[in-house]
Design an enzyme around this catalytic site. Structure first.
Site, PDB file in Angstrom:
ATOM      1  CG  ASP A  13      37.162  27.503  35.263  1.00  0.00           C
ATOM      2  OD1 ASP A  13      38.062  28.344  35.391  1.00  0.00           O
ATOM      3  OD2 ASP A  13      37.115  26.442  35.898  1.00  0.00           O
ATOM      4  CE  LYS A  16      34.912  34.867  36.476  1.00  0.00           C
ATOM      5  NZ  LYS A  16      34.770  33.400  36.454  1.00  0.00           N
ATOM      6  N   GLY A  17      36.660  36.334  31.135  1.00  0.00           N
ATOM      7  CA  GLY A  17      37.694  37.160  30.520  1.00  0.00           C
ATOM      8  C   GLY A  17      37.226  37.784  29.209  1.00  0.00           C
ATOM      9  CG  ASN A  38      42.007  31.682  43.550  1.00  0.00           C
ATOM     10  OD1 ASN A  38      42.239  32.840  43.222  1.00  0.00           O
ATOM     11  ND2 ASN A  38      41.042  31.369  44.395  1.00  0.00           N
ATOM     12  N   GLY A  40      42.313  32.554  36.660  1.00  0.00           N
ATOM     13  CA  GLY A  40      43.212  32.565  35.520  1.00  0.00           C
ATOM     14  C   GLY A  40      42.447  32.649  34.226  1.00  0.00           C
ATOM     15  CG  HIS A  41      41.298  35.646  32.176  1.00  0.00           C
ATOM     16  ND1 HIS A  41      40.884  36.152  33.380  1.00  0.00           N
ATOM     17  CD2 HIS A  41      41.862  36.655  31.502  1.00  0.00           C
ATOM     18  CE1 HIS A  41      41.195  37.415  33.426  1.00  0.00           C
ATOM     19  NE2 HIS A  41      41.780  37.748  32.323  1.00  0.00           N
ATOM     20  CD  GLN A 225      38.270  32.505  42.462  1.00  0.00           C
ATOM     21  OE1 GLN A 225      37.960  33.394  43.218  1.00  0.00           O
ATOM     22  NE2 GLN A 225      39.443  32.480  41.883  1.00  0.00           N
ATOM     23  CB  THR A 240      37.356  30.009  46.378  1.00  0.00           C
ATOM     24  OG1 THR A 240      38.691  30.503  46.578  1.00  0.00           O
ATOM     25  CG2 THR A 240      36.401  31.167  46.133  1.00  0.00           C
ATOM     26  CB  THR A 301      44.967  28.280  37.683  1.00  0.00           C
ATOM     27  OG1 THR A 301      44.413  29.561  37.363  1.00  0.00           O
ATOM     28  CG2 THR A 301      45.924  28.437  38.854  1.00  0.00           C
ATOM     29  N   GLY A 303      45.607  23.298  34.782  1.00  0.00           N
ATOM     30  CA  GLY A 303      45.609  22.352  33.665  1.00  0.00           C
ATOM     31  C   GLY A 303      44.716  21.135  33.888  1.00  0.00           C
ATOM     32  NE  ARG A 304      42.574  21.357  39.500  1.00  0.00           N
ATOM     33  CZ  ARG A 304      41.975  21.735  40.621  1.00  0.00           C
ATOM     34  NH1 ARG A 304      41.684  20.839  41.547  1.00  0.00           N
ATOM     35  NH2 ARG A 304      41.671  22.998  40.836  1.00  0.00           N
ATOM     36  NE  ARG A 306      38.112  24.958  33.196  1.00  0.00           N
ATOM     37  CZ  ARG A 306      38.420  25.871  32.279  1.00  0.00           C
ATOM     38  NH1 ARG A 306      37.754  25.912  31.131  1.00  0.00           N
ATOM     39  NH2 ARG A 306      39.368  26.748  32.505  1.00  0.00           N
TER      40      ARG A 306
HETATM   41  P1  IMP Z   1      41.086  27.607  46.062  1.00  0.00           P
HETATM   42  O1  IMP Z   1      40.398  28.838  45.598  1.00  0.00           O
HETATM   43  O2  IMP Z   1      42.427  27.388  45.414  1.00  0.00           O
HETATM   44  O3  IMP Z   1      41.139  27.500  47.559  1.00  0.00           O
HETATM   45  O4  IMP Z   1      40.192  26.340  45.573  1.00  0.00           O
HETATM   46  C1  IMP Z   1      38.911  26.084  46.104  1.00  0.00           C
HETATM   47  C2  IMP Z   1      37.970  25.579  45.022  1.00  0.00           C
HETATM   48  O5  IMP Z   1      37.716  26.617  44.097  1.00  0.00           O
HETATM   49  C3  IMP Z   1      38.522  24.413  44.203  1.00  0.00           C
HETATM   50  O6  IMP Z   1      37.446  23.579  43.824  1.00  0.00           O
HETATM   51  C4  IMP Z   1      39.081  25.086  42.972  1.00  0.00           C
HETATM   52  O7  IMP Z   1      39.124  24.216  41.871  1.00  0.00           O
HETATM   53  C5  IMP Z   1      38.058  26.185  42.786  1.00  0.00           C
HETATM   54  N1  IMP Z   1      38.591  27.354  42.063  1.00  0.00           N
HETATM   55  C6  IMP Z   1      39.412  28.310  42.528  1.00  0.00           C
HETATM   56  N2  IMP Z   1      39.672  29.224  41.590  1.00  0.00           N
HETATM   57  C7  IMP Z   1      38.982  28.858  40.506  1.00  0.00           C
HETATM   58  C8  IMP Z   1      38.815  29.436  39.214  1.00  0.00           C
HETATM   59  O8  IMP Z   1      39.350  30.504  38.876  1.00  0.00           O
HETATM   60  N3  IMP Z   1      37.999  28.752  38.369  1.00  0.00           N
HETATM   61  C9  IMP Z   1      37.359  27.622  38.737  1.00  0.00           C
HETATM   62  N4  IMP Z   1      37.480  27.057  39.916  1.00  0.00           N
HETATM   63  C10 IMP Z   1      38.291  27.667  40.804  1.00  0.00           C
END
Ligand code: IMP
Length: 426
Positions: A13, A16-17, A38, A40-41, A225, A240, A301, A303-304, A306
């Protein structure tokens, strides 16, 4: 040396986009090498706001070909949704614009169900995944039982293989977790249809890259990521399941290090993290709340909200080291405007000793005990949105950027100063 690798230098987050968008204008190919939906931008194009998860960010430039590389994990149903969304917005997203590496691994609906099941079982120790099936799909890849995109060339054989894996997953869901199972015939039918629609997008990813390099094309590798979410070099187990660092581009796409010209690390001017795990500079006070509010720090991705904190130079030095960074792109500097003073962690204290090197390999328990040692710098009041030259930044903002360069040993080559597409200094 026609390859540029762009990676997240923190926990993802980093914005990067925006930086990819700038670099993509000068690239021939933009390639994703790790992760899946996982990531998203949000992009704004043709008056539409679009959330991209799988398709590389070069899709907005008609001259760019976008490769989803062999190191990724792809949910075929989600990819089709994203293609449909782009086309509905008037952005061509056919097989001439998007290539899917035959070696990419697939995410099935049951991988998603298993992701949720694992997390539930971990309860208080949950990773906080995006629940997109990423971990289970990479686990099946490592176990050598997963399906690869190339199998979609033959819809009948693919349907049969999918049925086998879905049935195995169902047994796990039912017997290990006591959860409802997936409707296999329905899932197979959806996957068969997806295979027929995605088959024209398939390429041999490594061959595609080799040919492009032979032709002197410029490839921009878009990391998903961030460094600290890397499976090997991140804050395990709160990571991840893929290689997010620059080395992941080489293994995920299939080329050698001699092709690499530059490695750009993207870092926010402060630090954020979603999901669980240690975060030494986290701010649980009003300043953290202000960063979240002003920086709109909510996940694209999921909405949580940060978690937010001060900039951590220990992390950035580590990112410089494990990625071999040649430049830093600093995003969201404008979010810091109005804070009377700014802190940067320059080292950690651990049981009376000073730690200079980010202790990723020692694990999350040790990291959770690290106390940041801060340096305090003056803040600035001015809005930065209209600034386009580094020398026009307020003196305190210039000093903040210069101190980051000193602490990391990496030049800052890009500074984001506002949400508008053109609001940056390069
Ligand atoms: P997963 O990639 O869904 O297995 O999640 C593993 C960890 O990576 C969790 O803490 C997610 O919140 C984090 N994560 C996965 N993708 C992203 C991303 O694009 N941005 C930030 N955190 C991510």
């Amino acid at each position: 040396m026609p390859v540029t690798i762009l990676v997240g230098a923190q926990w993802g987050d980093e914005g990067k986009g925006r930086v990819v968008d700038d670099y993509a204008a000068r690239a021939d190919i933009v390639a994703r090498y790790n992760g899946g939906d996982n990531a998203g931008h949000t992009i704004v194009a043709e008056g539409h706001t679009l959330a991209l998860h799988l398709v590389p960010s070069g899709i907005l430039y008609p001259h760019v070909v976008n490769l989803i590389g062999g190191g990724t994990v792809v949910n075929p149903l989600r990819l089709l949704e994203e293609i449909a969304m782009l086309e509905a917005a008037g952005i061509p997203a056919g097989p001439e614009r998007i290539k899917l590496a035959a070696g990419a691994h697939l995410i099935l609906p049951t991988h998603r169900a298993l992701d949720g099941a694992h997390e539930k079982r971990l309860a208080g120790r949950a990773i906080g995944t995006t629940q997109r099936g990423i971990g289970p799909a990479y686990a099946d890849k490592a176990a050598r039982i997963n399906l690869r995109a190339g199998q979609m060339r033959d819809a009948d054989a693919f349907a049969e293989a999918a049925e086998g894996l879905l049935t195995t997953h169902n047994a796990h869901l039912e017997k290990l977790y006591g959860l409802p199972t997936a409707d296999v015939p329905q899932a197979v039918a959806a996957l068969r249809e997806a295979a027929q629609r995605l088959a024209p997008y398939l390429v041999d990813g490594a061959a595609f890259v080799a040919e492009a390099l032979a032709q002197g094309k410029h490839i921009l590798c878009e990391g998903a990521q961030g460094t600290l979410l890397d499976l090997d070099h991140g804050t395990y187990p709160f990571v991840t399941s893929s290689a997010t660092i620059a080395g992941g581009a080489l293994t995920g796409l299939g080329f050698g290090p001699s092709a690499v010209r530059e490695v750009i690390g993207v870092a926010k001017a402060y630090t954020t993290r979603v999901g669980a795990g240690p975060f030494p500079t986290e701010l649980l006070d009003e300043t953290g709340e202000q960063l979240r509010r002003v920086g709109h720090e909510y996940g694209t991705t999921t909405g949580r909200p940060r978690r937010c904190g001060w900039l951590d130079a220990v992390i950035l030095r580590y990112a410089a080291h494990v990625n071999g960074l040649t430049g830093l792109a600093l995003t969201k500097l404008d979010v810091l405007s109005g804070l009377p003073e700014l802190k940067i962690a320059v080292a950690y204290e651990y049981r009376g000793t000073q730690v200079e090197h980010f202790p990723a390999e020692w694990g999350s328990e040790m990291l959770a005990e690290m106390q940041p040692i801060y340096e305090t710098l003056p803040g600035w009041e001015e809005d930065l949105g209209a600034v386009r030259r580094r020398e026009d930044l307020p003196a305190a903002a210039r000093a903040y950027v210069a101190r980051i360069e000193e602490l990391t040993g990496v030049p800052v080559i890009f500074i984001g100063v506002g949400p508008a597409r053109e609001a940056f200094i390069r």
